[in-house]
Design an enzyme around this catalytic site. Structure first.
Site, short mmCIF file in Angstrom:
data_model
loop_
_atom_site.label_atom_id
_atom_site.label_comp_id
_atom_site.label_asym_id
_atom_site.label_seq_id
_atom_site.Cartn_x
_atom_site.Cartn_y
_atom_site.Cartn_z
N GLU A 132 9.69 1.30 10.93
CA GLU A 132 10.72 2.34 10.81
C GLU A 132 9.98 3.66 10.91
O GLU A 132 9.18 3.99 10.04
CB GLU A 132 11.47 2.17 9.48
CG GLU A 132 12.81 2.87 9.48
CD GLU A 132 12.75 4.22 8.84
OE1 GLU A 132 12.60 5.21 9.59
OE2 GLU A 132 12.84 4.30 7.61
N CYS A 144 13.14 10.96 7.87
CA CYS A 144 12.92 10.50 9.24
C CYS A 144 14.19 10.67 10.08
O CYS A 144 14.12 10.84 11.28
CB CYS A 144 12.45 9.06 9.24
SG CYS A 144 13.39 8.02 8.14
N GLY A 174 6.53 5.02 8.67
CA GLY A 174 5.64 6.18 8.82
C GLY A 174 5.74 6.73 10.22
O GLY A 174 6.78 6.62 10.87
N GLU A 198 8.77 16.16 15.99
CA GLU A 198 9.27 15.97 14.62
C GLU A 198 8.49 16.91 13.69
O GLU A 198 7.27 16.79 13.57
CB GLU A 198 9.07 14.51 14.18
CG GLU A 198 9.69 14.25 12.83
CD GLU A 198 9.53 12.80 12.36
OE1 GLU A 198 8.43 12.25 12.51
OE2 GLU A 198 10.51 12.25 11.84
N LYS A 246 0.88 -1.18 0.00
CA LYS A 246 0.00 0.00 0.00
C LYS A 246 0.91 1.23 0.00
O LYS A 246 1.50 1.58 1.02
CB LYS A 246 -0.87 -0.03 1.26
CG LYS A 246 -2.22 0.64 1.14
CD LYS A 246 -2.19 2.11 0.91
CE LYS A 246 -1.90 2.90 2.17
NZ LYS A 246 -1.71 4.34 1.89
P1 ADP Z 1 3.13 10.23 7.12
O1 ADP Z 1 3.03 11.37 8.04
O2 ADP Z 1 4.50 9.96 6.62
O3 ADP Z 1 2.08 10.26 6.04
P2 ADP Z 1 1.64 8.04 8.21
O4 ADP Z 1 2.02 7.13 9.32
O5 ADP Z 1 0.40 8.85 8.36
O6 ADP Z 1 2.90 8.96 8.01
O7 ADP Z 1 1.53 7.27 6.83
C1 ADP Z 1 2.44 6.31 6.37
C2 ADP Z 1 1.68 5.25 5.62
O8 ADP Z 1 0.77 4.61 6.52
C3 ADP Z 1 0.84 5.76 4.47
O9 ADP Z 1 0.88 4.82 3.41
C4 ADP Z 1 -0.55 5.82 5.07
O10 ADP Z 1 -1.60 5.75 4.12
C5 ADP Z 1 -0.53 4.61 5.97
N1 ADP Z 1 -1.51 4.64 7.07
C6 ADP Z 1 -2.01 5.70 7.72
N2 ADP Z 1 -2.89 5.32 8.67
C7 ADP Z 1 -2.95 3.97 8.64
C8 ADP Z 1 -3.66 2.97 9.37
N3 ADP Z 1 -4.52 3.29 10.33
N4 ADP Z 1 -3.46 1.67 9.06
C9 ADP Z 1 -2.58 1.32 8.10
N5 ADP Z 1 -1.89 2.22 7.36
C10 ADP Z 1 -2.05 3.52 7.62
#
Ligand code: ADP
Length: 490
Positions: free
Chosen positions: A262, A296, A240, A393, A187
């Site tokens: 990570e 990061c 993320g 951050e 994803k």
């Molecule tokens: P960033 O601030 O870098 O966008 P996120 O943690 O919000 O960090 O997003 C990183 C990835 O995790 C993206 O692909 C996002 O769509 C996905 N993501 C966000 N929320 C969820 C969730 N509840 N479950 C699984 N994946 C998620």
């Protein structure tokens, strides 16, 4: 690598649908979402908005490819050859991919060509070489038994990645997973789906069997959460924010998925008075402003020893004033826009907060231009440990300089954060450098350098910066189960 002098300004948008079982298909719901050019705020393309239904199909395809397709029985060396082939196809499309990454993410094309693409290609070649070097042990147990271990793919890997290094995150995830013999449901981030989809097309062209790699674009709480919840997924690899990782960890507990994370950072970059001053200034500048500060491991807390503080800050200000912001597809551009409006607003909020909290904004601090999510390279001096800009951050081009005079306190101050991803130290005193490297709580420590990455060197975080390591031999473990086999010899 063949690169043109005049960059491709209009990369082709070829793939915008879900890639499932080797086929390009719209989301089952028929929904799409827009991916935006952050330099112009214009829509680049509509992309399939996958959700649980599409993830379910992708997991079925990945499971089928693992258990019934040629992948599961393929010789390991042939698997490696396919990964090499994918890396070769990326090399052939180097310019096109760099332009597409720059368009969707906003990163300067010069960086995409100098850093992202070479690291992506190197990472895939590195893991291709591992495919036939994964093996178990024979173990001298008591009694008339012969015991050995087998290292088998963990199964279907669910991989969820962010938008800051879209292709590199794909390579860090696909490389070890494919070398280990796993199949994949990925994803990509909703902000930057295009290069991941293009890589899937190239994977198919390379001959990686259908169903081994599946990509479902969409949003985190729908498509991402569906990957995490699906009982057919054996492992989650996530990059993320730590808050998202906490949600994922809780959800993944239901099905006992193996997880690696990570996450973020607030990395200390410690500059001693005996450092090579110009090298340290350049390293601090790169360590924070690279990729618009969206790293990061960004060195966002720059601790500078009192004796050189004023000179150091002046040199940083001079460097910032020469930084060229503009169209990321222009080869001269050094800094592009932030990835989207949400990030832009968050960063501007922190700049205001820094001013309110009493830090001194000595460079930048404003939006650049009127179109696109550009922010001037910003430098705060006089930052104190308790301020929000020294703790949270920001993920943008905002550097905090913190002065130190007491060398004995510096390790505690550097470690005074919930994060532990990276750190750097600048000094000509080798003993001092190794002392700091041993004491600082971070997964990576750079001495007299910053942001030096290699596919062979493990990367990951202490504390809230993550769990497990990516890259290197270590990352293979994330995608393997160990099986013990015991044979009666009598
Ligand atoms: P960033 O601030 O870098 O966008 P996120 O943690 O919000 O960090 O997003 C990183 C990835 O995790 C993206 O692909 C996002 O769509 C996905 N993501 C966000 N929320 C969820 C969730 N509840 N479950 C699984 N994946 C998620």
């Amino acid at each position: 690598m063949a690169t043109t002098i005049e960059p491709i300004r209009k990369p082709k948008i070829q793939q915008t649908e879900c890639f499932i079982g080797g086929k390009w298909i719209p989301a089952a719901s028929g929904k799409t979402f827009a991916t935006i050019n952050p330099a112009t705020e214009e829509v680049i393309a509509q992309v399939a908005e996958g959700d649980a239904a599409d993830v379910d199909l992708a997991v079925q395809a990945a499971r089928n490819a693992l258990e019934n397709g040629p992948w599961g029985t393929m010789d390991a060396r042939d698997r490696g050859a396919l990964i090499h082939k994918l890396a070769d196809l990326l090399t052939e499309e180097f310019d096109e991919l760099a332009a597409l990454e720059s368009l969707d993410n906003g990163k300067p094309i010069s960086e995409a060509k100098a850093a992202d693409l070479p690291l992506v290609i190197d990472c895939l070649h590195y893991y291709a070489g591992w495919a036939d070097k994964i093996h178990g042990k024979t173990i001298p147990v008591r009694g008339p038994y012969f015991t050995y271990t087998r290292r088998e793919p963990v199964g279907v890997a669910g991989q969820i990645i962010p938008w800051n290094f879209p292709m590199l995150m794909v390579a860090w995830k696909w490389g070890p997973a494919l070398a280990a013999g796993c199949t994949i449901v990925m994803k990509p981030a909703e902000q930057t789906p295009l290069t991941c989809l293009r890589m899937a097309r190239l994977a198919q062209k390379a001959g990686i069997p259908d169903g081994v790699i599946n990509v479902v674009p969409g949003y985190g709480p729908t498509a991402g959460a569906a990957v995490v919840a699906h009982p057919g997924v054996d492992k989650i690899a996530f990059t993320g924010e730590h808050r998202t990782a906490q949600i994922i960890m809780r959800e993944a507990a239901e099905t006992m998925k193996r997880c690696t994370f990570e996450l973020g950072g607030k990395s200390p970059n410690i500059v001693f008075a005996d450092a090579d001053l110009d090298a340290a200034v350049a390293g601090a500048h790169l360590g924070l402003y690279l990729n618009q500060g969206q790293c990061c491991c960004a060195g966002s807390r720059v601790f500078v020893e009192g004796k050189i503080h004023d000179k150091f800050v002046q040199k940083l200000v001079d460097m910032n004033s020469g930084r060229k912001l503009g169209n990321p597809l222009d080869p001269e551009t050094q800094q592009g826009p932030q990835v989207d409006k949400a990030q832009f607003d968050k960063i501007m909020h922190y700049i205001e907060l820094g001013k309110k909290e009493g830090a001194k904004c000595v460079s930048g601090g404003k939006r650049h231009g009127t179109k696109g999510y550009f922010i001037e390279p910003t430098l705060f001096d006089g930052v104190k440990d308790h301020m929000s800009i020294a703790n949270d951050e920001i993920f943008g081009p905002v550097m905090s300089v913190l002065r130190f005079d007491d060398v004995d306190e510096i390790v505690d101050r550097a470690n005074n954060t919930m994060y532990g991803l990276a750190a750097a130290v600048w000094t000509r005193d080798i003993g001092k450098a190794h002392h700091i490297a041993a004491k600082v709580k971070a997964g990576t420590v750079w001495i007299n350098c910053y942001d030096v990455f290699d596919a062979a060197a493990p990367f990951g975080g202490f504390k809230m910066s993550g769990m497990g390591r990516e890259l290197g031999e270590k990352a293979l473990d994330n995608y393997l189960e160990e099986k013990t086999v015991t044979v009666a010899m009598s």
